[in-house]
Motif scaffolding. Structure first.
Motif, mmCIF file in Angstrom:
data_model
loop_
_atom_site.group_PDB
_atom_site.id
_atom_site.type_symbol
_atom_site.label_atom_id
_atom_site.label_comp_id
_atom_site.label_asym_id
_atom_site.label_seq_id
_atom_site.Cartn_x
_atom_site.Cartn_y
_atom_site.Cartn_z
ATOM 1 N N LEU A 168 0.829 -1.205 0.000
ATOM 2 C CA LEU A 168 0.000 0.000 0.000
ATOM 3 C C LEU A 168 0.864 1.256 0.000
ATOM 4 C CD1 LEU A 168 -2.836 -0.999 2.478
ATOM 5 C CD2 LEU A 168 -3.124 -0.395 0.079
ATOM 6 N N HIS A 169 1.884 1.258 0.845
ATOM 7 C CA HIS A 169 2.770 2.424 0.927
ATOM 8 C C HIS A 169 3.442 2.685 -0.410
ATOM 9 C CE1 HIS A 169 6.671 4.411 1.574
ATOM 10 N NE2 HIS A 169 6.071 5.072 2.541
ATOM 11 N N ASP A 170 3.971 1.614 -1.026
ATOM 12 C CA ASP A 170 4.722 1.789 -2.262
ATOM 13 C C ASP A 170 3.824 2.181 -3.427
ATOM 14 O OD1 ASP A 170 6.865 1.060 -0.792
ATOM 15 O OD2 ASP A 170 7.170 -0.889 -1.710
ATOM 16 N N ALA A 171 2.726 1.452 -3.595
ATOM 17 C CA ALA A 171 1.876 1.677 -4.765
ATOM 18 C C ALA A 171 1.019 2.932 -4.628
ATOM 19 C CB ALA A 171 0.988 0.458 -4.995
ATOM 20 N N VAL A 176 -0.173 8.916 -5.180
ATOM 21 C CA VAL A 176 -0.581 10.172 -4.542
ATOM 22 C C VAL A 176 0.474 11.250 -4.733
ATOM 23 C CG1 VAL A 176 -1.074 11.273 -2.332
ATOM 24 C CG2 VAL A 176 -2.095 9.060 -2.877
ATOM 25 N N ASN A 177 1.745 10.899 -4.586
ATOM 26 C CA ASN A 177 2.806 11.885 -4.789
ATOM 27 C C ASN A 177 2.817 12.408 -6.220
ATOM 28 O OD1 ASN A 177 4.935 12.441 -2.516
ATOM 29 N ND2 ASN A 177 4.265 10.338 -2.229
ATOM 30 N N VAL A 178 2.646 11.511 -7.191
ATOM 31 C CA VAL A 178 2.608 11.946 -8.590
ATOM 32 C C VAL A 178 1.419 12.864 -8.827
ATOM 33 C CG1 VAL A 178 2.261 11.157 -10.954
ATOM 34 C CG2 VAL A 178 3.846 9.954 -9.480
ATOM 35 N N MET A 179 0.264 12.518 -8.279
ATOM 36 C CA MET A 179 -0.926 13.354 -8.453
ATOM 37 C C MET A 179 -0.736 14.733 -7.835
ATOM 38 S SD MET A 179 -3.726 10.350 -7.664
ATOM 39 C CE MET A 179 -5.160 11.410 -7.669
ATOM 40 N N VAL A 180 -0.110 14.774 -6.654
ATOM 41 C CA VAL A 180 0.141 16.065 -6.002
ATOM 42 C C VAL A 180 1.067 16.921 -6.849
ATOM 43 C CG1 VAL A 180 1.243 17.156 -4.018
ATOM 44 C CG2 VAL A 180 -0.323 15.257 -3.667
ATOM 45 N N ILE A 265 11.055 -1.003 -5.779
ATOM 46 C CA ILE A 265 12.192 -0.145 -5.414
ATOM 47 C C ILE A 265 12.267 1.051 -6.357
ATOM 48 C CG2 ILE A 265 14.725 -0.021 -5.334
ATOM 49 C CD1 ILE A 265 14.665 -2.936 -4.313
ATOM 50 N N VAL A 266 12.086 0.808 -7.671
ATOM 51 C CA VAL A 266 12.057 1.919 -8.632
ATOM 52 C C VAL A 266 10.919 2.865 -8.293
ATOM 53 C CG1 VAL A 266 11.661 2.529 -11.044
ATOM 54 C CG2 VAL A 266 13.112 0.583 -10.492
ATOM 55 N N GLN A 267 9.757 2.305 -8.021
ATOM 56 C CA GLN A 267 8.590 3.122 -7.695
ATOM 57 C C GLN A 267 8.836 3.986 -6.465
ATOM 58 O OE1 GLN A 267 4.925 1.091 -6.300
ATOM 59 N NE2 GLN A 267 3.977 1.964 -8.122
ATOM 60 N N GLU A 268 9.399 3.384 -5.428
ATOM 61 C CA GLU A 268 9.639 4.130 -4.187
ATOM 62 C C GLU A 268 10.708 5.192 -4.379
ATOM 63 O OE1 GLU A 268 9.048 5.580 -0.646
ATOM 64 O OE2 GLU A 268 7.875 3.898 -1.399
ATOM 65 N N GLY A 310 9.854 9.258 6.133
ATOM 66 C CA GLY A 310 8.877 8.192 6.024
ATOM 67 C C GLY A 310 9.523 6.816 6.074
ATOM 68 N N ARG A 311 8.807 5.841 5.502
ATOM 69 C CA ARG A 311 9.259 4.455 5.538
ATOM 70 C C ARG A 311 9.863 4.007 4.213
ATOM 71 N NH1 ARG A 311 10.291 1.098 9.223
ATOM 72 N NH2 ARG A 311 9.498 -0.569 7.905
ATOM 73 N N GLY A 312 10.062 4.945 3.292
ATOM 74 C CA GLY A 312 10.490 4.580 1.950
ATOM 75 C C GLY A 312 11.784 3.796 1.887
ATOM 76 N N LEU A 313 12.855 4.333 2.463
ATOM 77 C CA LEU A 313 14.147 3.660 2.407
ATOM 78 C C LEU A 313 14.111 2.328 3.155
ATOM 79 C CD1 LEU A 313 16.645 6.642 2.886
ATOM 80 C CD2 LEU A 313 16.078 5.424 0.785
ATOM 81 N N ALA A 314 13.434 2.318 4.291
ATOM 82 C CA ALA A 314 13.336 1.068 5.053
ATOM 83 C C ALA A 314 12.595 0.002 4.245
ATOM 84 C CB ALA A 314 12.615 1.317 6.379
#
Length: 348
Positions: A168-171, A176-180, A265-268, A310-314
């Motif tokens: 959920l976080h990744d996808a 949401v970030n792209v839309m913003v 990983i690419v997505q994040e 956030g939790r991205g790198l983790a």
């Protein structure tokens, strides 16, 4: 009551009646009669409730052992339901119930020793001790195995929930970030370049629909791997947000688990690039050397703070670890780099 308990009871009833009729005990015990058969069958019938009421069943079967000895019948058959009920008690209940059950059973043993028609010798005592130990030890072992199984099930469920949260976080986070970002670009150029603004709105609608589809797949726990070499969708989202992106991705053959890890990983990494920088080129390189796949994403934009980390790198590091790889991430002279080194085949 379980079907297995019913079959066990039926088997014991048949065995009790058969043994009592076909192999009657000799003197000094009573000859075969309906009372002796009734005691044997009644003891077996108690096993029907051994799981739902283990202490009462231990008590009932123990009393029947004592009564059987008191009226002069051999304990050939009536003892076994008592041992089975004690095993069940130790496999299902805690310390207090176990102590109560043991006291009841040992009291029945004492009653048997005192009231049995034949002298109770050392071999009889040894047999009783062995049966008692087998009942309590195997019962405790069964309870321990069940506890381990429950703990393992809970661990697997926790891992599944963690994986679902990561998906959920990744996808959804990426979408949401792209839309913003696209909404921000569209708002800034709305008056000067309405055509671009309309394109941005169209891209927001498209990304939103894709995010809803991704959410639906996750809710139904359909973790289908996306082809890692097909990064067109991710690239176009970033470019639609106004960022320059250079893609150099070889056609690489990897296992499903590695493909999913690389894609996420690419997505994040792209999500983080959009979130933390507004300008600067993003370079994505993917190559395979022998049995290893190397993914490198370099963001040349100037980092800007956007709140707590956030939790991205983790999540990226955890995804790599699960397939036997690793992720390095940190600032470099050209900007910020994420480098993932993964095996082409996921390691178990």
């Amino acid at each position: 009551m379980r079907i297995s308990d019913a079959w066990l009871t039926v088997g014991f009833v048949v065995a009790a009646a058969s043994v009592t009729v076909l192999a009657p005990a000799g003197p000094p015990y009573h000859a075969l009669d309906p009372v002796g058969v009734g005691l044997a069958v009644g003891s077996a019938l108690c096993l029907l409730w051994r799981r739902v009421a283990p202490i009462p069943v231990v008590f009932a079967t123990s009393v029947l052992v004592v009564v059987n000895a008191a009226v002069g019948y051999a304990t050939t058959v009536t003892q076994w339901p008592a041992w089975i009920s004690l095993f069940t008690l130790f496999s299902l209940r805690g310390a207090t119930a176990r102590v109560i059950g043991s006291i009841i059973e040992l009291s029945a043993v004492g009653g048997y020793v005192v009231l049995d028609r034949a002298p109770v010798g050392g071999a009889d005592v040894f047999g009783v001790a062995v049966c008692f130990l087998l009942a309590v030890v195997t019962g405790d072992a069964a309870r321990s195995r069940r506890a381990v199984s429950v703990a393992e099930h809970a661990r697997v469920r926790a891992e599944e929930r963690t994986e679902l949260a990561r998906e959920l976080h990744d996808a959804i986070g990426h979408a949401v970030n792209v839309m913003v970002m696209q909404a921000g670009v569209g708002r800034r150029v709305f008056a000067d370049d309405p055509t671009f603004a309309r394109e941005a709105l169209g891209n927001i609608e498209s990304v939103g629909r894709e995010a809803l589809g991704e959410l639906d797949r996750l809710v139904r726990v359909l973790h289908a791997a996306e082809p890692v070499t097909d990064l067109t969708g991710l690239v176009e989202r970033v470019r639609a947000a106004g960022r320059e992106l250079r893609l150099n991705a070889e056609e690489v053959a990897v296992s499903e688990g590695v493909a999913r890890a690389l894609h996420r990983i690419v997505q994040e990494a792209l999500t983080n690039a959009l979130r933390h920088t507004e300008t600067g080129r993003i370079d994505v390189d993917l190559v395979r050397s022998n049995g290893t796949v190397v993914l490198e994403i370099v963001n040349q934009g100037r980092h800007r703070p956007v709140g707590p980390p956030g939790r991205g790198l983790a999540n990226m590091r955890e995804r790599a670890r699960l397939v036997g790889g690793e992720v390095e991430a940190g600032p470099i002279q050209a900007g910020f780099r994420v480098r993932a080194t993964l095996p082409a085949e996921a390691r178990s």
